[in-house]
Scaffold this active site. Structure first.
Site, PDB file in Angstrom:
ATOM      1  CG  ASP A  26       8.564   7.870 -17.481  1.00 22.56           C
ATOM      2  OD1 ASP A  26       7.986   8.965 -17.552  1.00 22.56           O
ATOM      3  OD2 ASP A  26       9.050   7.294 -18.464  1.00 22.56           O
TER       4      ASP A  26
ATOM      5  CB  CYS B 161      16.009   9.688 -26.851  1.00 22.92           C
ATOM      6  SG  CYS B 161      14.661   8.815 -26.097  1.00 22.92           S
TER       7      CYS B 161
ATOM      8  CE  LYS C  41      11.511  14.942 -16.846  1.00 21.44           C
ATOM      9  NZ  LYS C  41      11.353  14.772 -18.289  1.00 21.44           N
ATOM     10  CG  ASN C  42       7.507  14.057 -17.916  1.00 24.59           C
ATOM     11  OD1 ASN C  42       8.509  14.735 -18.151  1.00 24.59           O
ATOM     12  ND2 ASN C  42       7.544  12.748 -17.820  1.00 24.59           N
TER      13      ASN C  42
ATOM     14  NE  ARG D  52      16.922  15.533 -20.174  1.00 25.74           N
ATOM     15  CZ  ARG D  52      16.431  14.971 -21.279  1.00 25.74           C
ATOM     16  NH1 ARG D  52      17.112  14.033 -21.911  1.00 25.74           N
ATOM     17  NH2 ARG D  52      15.262  15.340 -21.764  1.00 25.74           N
TER      18      ARG D  52
ATOM     19  NE  ARG E 180      10.444   9.347 -26.366  1.00 29.98           N
ATOM     20  CZ  ARG E 180      10.738  10.027 -25.245  1.00 29.98           C
ATOM     21  NH1 ARG E 180      11.982  10.163 -24.865  1.00 29.98           N
ATOM     22  NH2 ARG E 180       9.764  10.607 -24.572  1.00 29.98           N
TER      23      ARG E 180
HETATM   24  C1  EPZ Z   1       6.078  11.216 -22.321  1.00 28.60           C
HETATM   25  O1  EPZ Z   1       6.843  11.001 -23.490  1.00 28.60           O
HETATM   26  C2  EPZ Z   1       7.086  11.446 -21.210  1.00 28.60           C
HETATM   27  N1  EPZ Z   1       7.895  12.629 -21.510  1.00 28.60           N
HETATM   28  C3  EPZ Z   1       7.985  10.219 -21.055  1.00 28.60           C
HETATM   29  O2  EPZ Z   1       8.807  10.443 -19.913  1.00 28.60           O
HETATM   30  C4  EPZ Z   1       7.112   9.004 -20.769  1.00 28.60           C
HETATM   31  O3  EPZ Z   1       7.932   7.865 -20.730  1.00 28.60           O
HETATM   32  C5  EPZ Z   1       6.062   8.848 -21.885  1.00 28.60           C
HETATM   33  O4  EPZ Z   1       5.290  10.065 -21.999  1.00 28.60           O
HETATM   34  C6  EPZ Z   1       5.101   7.714 -21.606  1.00 28.60           C
HETATM   35  O5  EPZ Z   1       4.442   7.955 -20.391  1.00 28.60           O
HETATM   36  C7  EPZ Z   1       7.358  13.839 -21.277  1.00 28.60           C
HETATM   37  O6  EPZ Z   1       6.219  13.961 -20.854  1.00 28.60           O
HETATM   38  C8  EPZ Z   1       8.249  15.011 -21.552  1.00 28.60           C
HETATM   39  P1  EPZ Z   1       4.277   8.950 -25.741  1.00 28.60           P
HETATM   40  P2  EPZ Z   1       6.089  10.987 -24.932  1.00 28.60           P
HETATM   41  O7  EPZ Z   1       3.974   9.861 -26.888  1.00 28.60           O
HETATM   42  O8  EPZ Z   1       4.948  11.920 -24.889  1.00 28.60           O
HETATM   43  C9  EPZ Z   1       4.747   6.177 -29.531  1.00 28.60           C
HETATM   44  C10 EPZ Z   1      10.777  10.777 -18.710  1.00 28.60           C
HETATM   45  O9  EPZ Z   1      11.564   9.924 -18.268  1.00 28.60           O
HETATM   46  N2  EPZ Z   1       4.408   7.369 -30.329  1.00 28.60           N
HETATM   47  O10 EPZ Z   1       3.209   8.675 -24.731  1.00 28.60           O
HETATM   48  O11 EPZ Z   1       7.117  11.151 -25.987  1.00 28.60           O
HETATM   49  C11 EPZ Z   1       6.092   6.308 -28.823  1.00 28.60           C
HETATM   50  O12 EPZ Z   1       7.153   5.946 -29.678  1.00 28.60           O
HETATM   51  C12 EPZ Z   1      10.222  10.611 -20.107  1.00 28.60           C
HETATM   52  O13 EPZ Z   1      10.351  11.744 -18.064  1.00 28.60           O
HETATM   53  C13 EPZ Z   1       4.193   7.189 -31.687  1.00 28.60           C
HETATM   54  O14 EPZ Z   1       4.306   6.088 -32.229  1.00 28.60           O
HETATM   55  O15 EPZ Z   1       5.553   9.484 -24.961  1.00 28.60           O
HETATM   56  C14 EPZ Z   1       5.940   5.355 -27.664  1.00 28.60           C
HETATM   57  O16 EPZ Z   1       6.200   4.045 -28.100  1.00 28.60           O
HETATM   58  C15 EPZ Z   1      10.860   9.452 -20.839  1.00 28.60           C
HETATM   59  N3  EPZ Z   1       3.856   8.284 -32.437  1.00 28.60           N
HETATM   60  C16 EPZ Z   1       4.451   5.469 -27.304  1.00 28.60           C
HETATM   61  O17 EPZ Z   1       3.815   6.051 -28.452  1.00 28.60           O
HETATM   62  C17 EPZ Z   1       3.715   9.527 -31.882  1.00 28.60           C
HETATM   63  O18 EPZ Z   1       3.383  10.485 -32.609  1.00 28.60           O
HETATM   64  C18 EPZ Z   1       4.179   6.360 -26.109  1.00 28.60           C
HETATM   65  O19 EPZ Z   1       4.841   7.571 -26.326  1.00 28.60           O
HETATM   66  C19 EPZ Z   1       3.943   9.679 -30.493  1.00 28.60           C
HETATM   67  C20 EPZ Z   1       4.286   8.582 -29.733  1.00 28.60           C
END
Ligand code: EPZ
Length: 431
Positions: A306, A117, A22-23, A398, A122
């Site tokens: 995840d 969320c 999915k991701n 989802r 995020r």
């Molecule tokens: C992706 O989310 C996935 N979603 C998430 O899966 C997954 O948990 C996550 O990566 C980590 O592997 C999709 O791919 C659609 P991040 P993403 O940016 O990209 C912080 C699921 O269950 N951050 O790697 O949003 C953030 O708050 C979902 O399928 C910032 O601070 O995750 C987090 O603490 C849930 N500033 C950390 O980085 C930013 O600009 C990692 O987030 C971006 C992120």
């Protein structure tokens, strides 16, 4: 309101085929509009998030043609709106990938600001930092994030935190920027590599995806392609943990074992027998007492956040005391309250869950707070004594295609009930 109804206590046995990631698919779909040629993508999971993304793309004028349940043909030639409506971002944060794709192609884009969320705030500050480094002007206001640029110029971008979303969004915009871009401290997840491979199949020039330094040389335009999405390591891991929690014997097919290394390592530590094949992994926990262990979620190749709820459910049934440390999201233990109602002994101290294993869970009516926690509560129900009813299955649908059917294929007493009456009927049948 639909519910999953489960009569637990039966070990899962047999074989299950894993769908597309999915991701990876969400980002690849967004990137597909970066050319005016046809793009055919297959091995898409038929899940709500994918269907919402396809709707969002159709809404801005992309041609979206469903060839079959898992294959679409996309054409971005006639996109006229460069603004993605809030209704899509509200449903799936990942629609913000259209920002990077539209900015790369049209040098202009607007997307509703994604909120936080269930698992954390995020923020998207790293996405913004990358777009600005490429020369985009960013305006944030009235619930919108707008980006525009006369042209995009490659730059050297260091991501303060490892972020999957920021890495992919910047990667897309940089693909059509002038000159070279280097993304340092990039995310290395398999789905980041899949997006880079997809873009390279469209004529992009991206090197180093899968390492923490990705180098992109901008190209003037991208062309059409046909591409197959990688298997979903999180769906695979979810079934592997379900096998462990129910002391079953399950083989997950159509997987890339290397992507599952952190998961198989932890299942081995917990006492399971693991057998790896070319494109399958078998988890055997028959008659094996689960053992305690320690887990910390980390960016890939570390243990995936995840899979954290699913791992916690398994450790909740393991002898001894385990700890699970969530280092990625600040609020990803909300489901523990529900798991406690099923008999788990878990204490959460800031971002650490201290788990004292119990003999068994007992069935209860619980609700899914988010996608992966919902799947984890189903695993707890499958292992529990008695009946578990899971509300808010919308979250689980989802990201998991035909979740109950795949579990039924492994022998689970699990149904998707569309009414209380149907739920009662199933409970009578299995009691
Ligand atoms: C992706 O989310 C996935 N979603 C998430 O899966 C997954 O948990 C996550 O990566 C980590 O592997 C999709 O791919 C659609 P991040 P993403 O940016 O990209 C912080 C699921 O269950 N951050 O790697 O949003 C953030 O708050 C979902 O399928 C910032 O601070 O995750 C987090 O603490 C849930 N500033 C950390 O980085 C930013 O600009 C990692 O987030 C971006 C992120």
């Amino acid at each position: 309101m639909e519910q999953f109804v489960i009569k637990g206590g039966k070990p899962l046995q047999g074989h299950v085929t894993i769908g597309g990631a999915k991701n990876a698919a969400l980002a690849i779909l967004a990137a597909a509009i970066m050319t005016d040629d046809d793009v055919v993508i297959d091995n898409l999971p038929d899940v709500r998030d994918i269907n919402v993304m396809l709707d969002a793309m159709g809404e801005i004028g992309a041609k979206v043609e469903r060839i079959d349940r898992h294959t679409v043909r996309i054409n971005g030639r006639n996109i006229e709106a460069l603004s993605v409506d809030y209704e899509y971002i509200k449903k799936i944060r990942a629609s913000y990938y259209l920002l990077g794709a539209l900015l790369g192609k049209y040098k202009k884009a607007e997307v509703a600001l994604p909120g936080g969320c269930a698992i954390g705030a995020r923020p998207i500050d790293l996405h913004v930092k990358g777009f600005k480094a490429l020369g985009a002007e960013i305006d944030i206001g009235y619930g919108l994030i707008s980006a525009k640029a006369k042209w995009l110029a490659g730059n050297h971008i260091y991501l303060d935190k490892v972020s999957v979303g920021a890495t992919i969004n910047i990667l897309m915009a940089a693909t059509l920027a002038d000159g070279k871009t280097v993304i340092e401290n990039a995310a290395k997840e398999p789905h980041v590599v899949d997006v880079a491979n997809f873009l390279n199949s469209m004529g992009a020039n991206i090197r180093g995806a899968g390492t923490d330094v990705i180098r992109i040389v901008g190209v003037p335009a991208l062309h059409g392609t046909e591409y197959s999405v990688i298997p979903d390591q999180i769906e695979a891991g979810t079934f592997m943990f379900a096998a462990a929690a129910t002391h079953g014997n399950v083989t997950v097919h159509n997987v890339i074992p290397r992507h599952l290394e952190a998961t198989t390592a932890k299942l081995l530590e917990a006492g399971c027998e693991i057998t790896e094949y070319d494109d399958a992994v078998r988890v055997n926990a028959e008659g094996i007492p689960l053992r305690h262990t320690q887990v910390t979620t980390l960016p890939y190749p570390g243990f995936p956040t995840d899979m954290q709820p699913q791992m916690t459910v398994v450790l909740g049934l393991a002898e001894g005391t385990s700890t699970v440390t969530e280092s990625i999201f600040e609020n990803r233990f909300k489901y523990v309250d529900e798991l406690t109602r099923m008999g788990a002994h878990i204490q959460v101290e800031s971002n650490i869950a201290i788990i004292t294993g119990v003999e068994r869970y007992t069935g209860a009516r619980v609700s899914a707070p988010d996608l992966r926690a919902g799947a984890a509560l189903c695993i707890a129900g499958l292992a529990a004594d008695g009946i578990t009813v899971i509300d808010d299955v919308y979250y689980i649908q989802r990201g998991y295609e035909s979740f109950e059917k795949k579990m039924q294929g492994l022998g689970a007493n699990m149904e998707l009930a569309d009414s209380e009456r149907a739920a009662q009927k199933f409970i009578l049948k299995v009691s």
